[in-house]
Design a protein around this motif. Structure first.
Motif, short mmCIF file in Angstrom:
data_model
loop_
_atom_site.label_atom_id
_atom_site.label_comp_id
_atom_site.label_asym_id
_atom_site.label_seq_id
_atom_site.Cartn_x
_atom_site.Cartn_y
_atom_site.Cartn_z
N UNK A 99 10.40 19.69 -4.62
CA UNK A 99 10.77 20.13 -5.97
C UNK A 99 11.97 19.33 -6.48
N UNK A 100 12.94 19.12 -5.61
CA UNK A 100 14.13 18.35 -5.99
C UNK A 100 13.77 16.89 -6.26
N UNK A 101 12.89 16.34 -5.44
CA UNK A 101 12.48 14.94 -5.61
C UNK A 101 11.90 14.71 -7.00
N UNK A 102 11.09 15.63 -7.45
CA UNK A 102 10.43 15.49 -8.75
C UNK A 102 11.21 16.16 -9.89
N UNK A 103 12.42 16.61 -9.61
CA UNK A 103 13.27 17.22 -10.63
C UNK A 103 12.61 18.44 -11.28
N UNK A 104 11.92 19.23 -10.46
CA UNK A 104 11.26 20.41 -11.02
C UNK A 104 11.77 21.69 -10.36
N UNK A 105 12.88 21.59 -9.60
CA UNK A 105 13.35 22.76 -8.86
C UNK A 105 13.70 23.93 -9.75
N UNK A 106 14.13 23.67 -10.97
CA UNK A 106 14.51 24.76 -11.86
C UNK A 106 13.30 25.46 -12.48
#
Length: 352
Positions: free
Chosen positions: A115-122
């Protein structure tokens, strides 16, 4: 348009330091100050300022889909390299979590990494991700995209109603939650307030005394109020602060244009993304010293991990902490931020 808003840049640097101090919980006086406890709200200042600066810098460049693609690449090159660099630096903590059994919860899961890698964690996580402050980077990147596509619409360019509607709806989600992660709405509300600040700032006559007035209001509220309503109030105060200081009309602006404040502004992104790694290092060190020599200096108090070395001068630890963060940020700015931007932009724009 290529004006650099130096006073606002300085505020960005100061805000990044305040967030770092907020996360560095120490048993003492500083961490108990109301303004420090409220310093998480400076993230909303980042969003407002981004809305203002992105609007100022790009409205004449976003004319078609190809322009949006170029804009997206530039924003990606600006924020992703340092973000992923810091995520990778957290790998040792993830390994400790797996093999030693240190309790980091789900923060360092594979799912969280992807999720962090693709900047979608939020969007796909409720709890913390690998580098906790990066939640705002996740929301901001996709807010950039929303803005860029909206700017292609004549209705959005010519009318303010859509921006106002986005702000209103976002605050509704912030207020009621509806059982989802509201991070994107926090960003949308403040970013589009920043966009409105851009629309209005040249239409407003700013006097030097206004700098003192708005800065006093911001500091006073953050220093004396513990109301949950600050979540809704501060973005609007930051809107006014951005409008007023964009004119750089007063003595405070002259101070903020000083060399050291400008350096902080340049390093602000690095300060924001690097500081929590050092907090994690201290936590790990506390665990090691506890096992080796039965000396622990980080404790969980009321659900918050706090540093306590067992003597009456804990607050002095802020000095080396901030010094290390700033020095490290000089390195990451020069060798990660700048070089990565040049490399990624070079690859894309040389092809096109």
């Amino acid at each position: 348009m290529n004006k650099r808003f130096e006073a606002l840049d300085a505020f960005r640097g100061i805000a990044a330091l305040m967030v770092a101090i907020f996360h560095f919980n120490v048993v003492g006086v500083i961490s108990e100050l109301t303004i420090i406890r409220n310093s998480f709200l400076f993230v909303d200042f980042f969003f407002v300022l981004s809305g203002f600066v992105i609007s100022y810098s790009n409205i004449n460049k976003l004319k078609n889909i190809n322009d949006v693609k170029s804009f997206s690449v530039k924003r990606f090159a600006r924020i992703w390299p340092l973000h992923i660099f810091m995520v990778l630096l957290f790998i040792p903590f993830a390994l400790v979590n797996v093999f030693v059994g240190v309790d980091f919860g789900d923060r360092f899961s594979i799912y969280s990494f992807i999720a962090s890698f693709f900047l979608i964690q939020s969007f796909v996580m409720i709890g913390d991700s690998w580098n906790i402050p990066a939640w705002s980077i996740s929301t901001e990147f996709y807010t950039y995209m929303i803005f860029a596509f909206l700017w292609l619409l004549p209705f959005f360019r010519n009318k303010l109603i859509l921006s106002i509607a986005i702000i209103f709806i976002s605050f509704v989600f912030i207020r009621f939650g509806f059982g989802i992660n509201i991070s994107i709405f926090r960003c949308l509300a403040s970013f589009f307030l920043g966009h409105l600040a851009f629309r209005y700032y040249q239409k407003i006559s700013v006097k030097p005394w206004m700098e003192w007035a708005i800065l006093s209001a911001v500091i006073s509220l953050l220093s004396y109020s513990q109301s949950e309503n600050l979540t809704y109030i501060m973005p609007f105060l930051f809107f006014l602060l951005v409008v007023v200081f964009s004119h750089e009309a007063g003595s405070i602006s002259n101070i903020l244009k000083g060399k050291h404040f400008q350096i902080l502004g340049v390093l602000s992104y690095s300060i924001y993304l690097t500081h929590l790694w050092f907090v994690a290092c201290l936590k790990s060190l506390s665990i090691i010293t506890d096992k080796l020599i039965n000396y622990q200096f980080m404790y969980t108090i009321d659900g918050v991990r706090k540093i306590d070395f067992g003597f009456g001068f804990n607050d002095f630890i802020f000095i080396p902490f901030l010094a290390i963060v700033i020095i490290t940020s000089k390195f990451t700015y020069q060798f990660i931020e700048v070089k990565s931007q040049k490399y990624i932009n070079g690859i894309y724009f040389n092809k096109t």
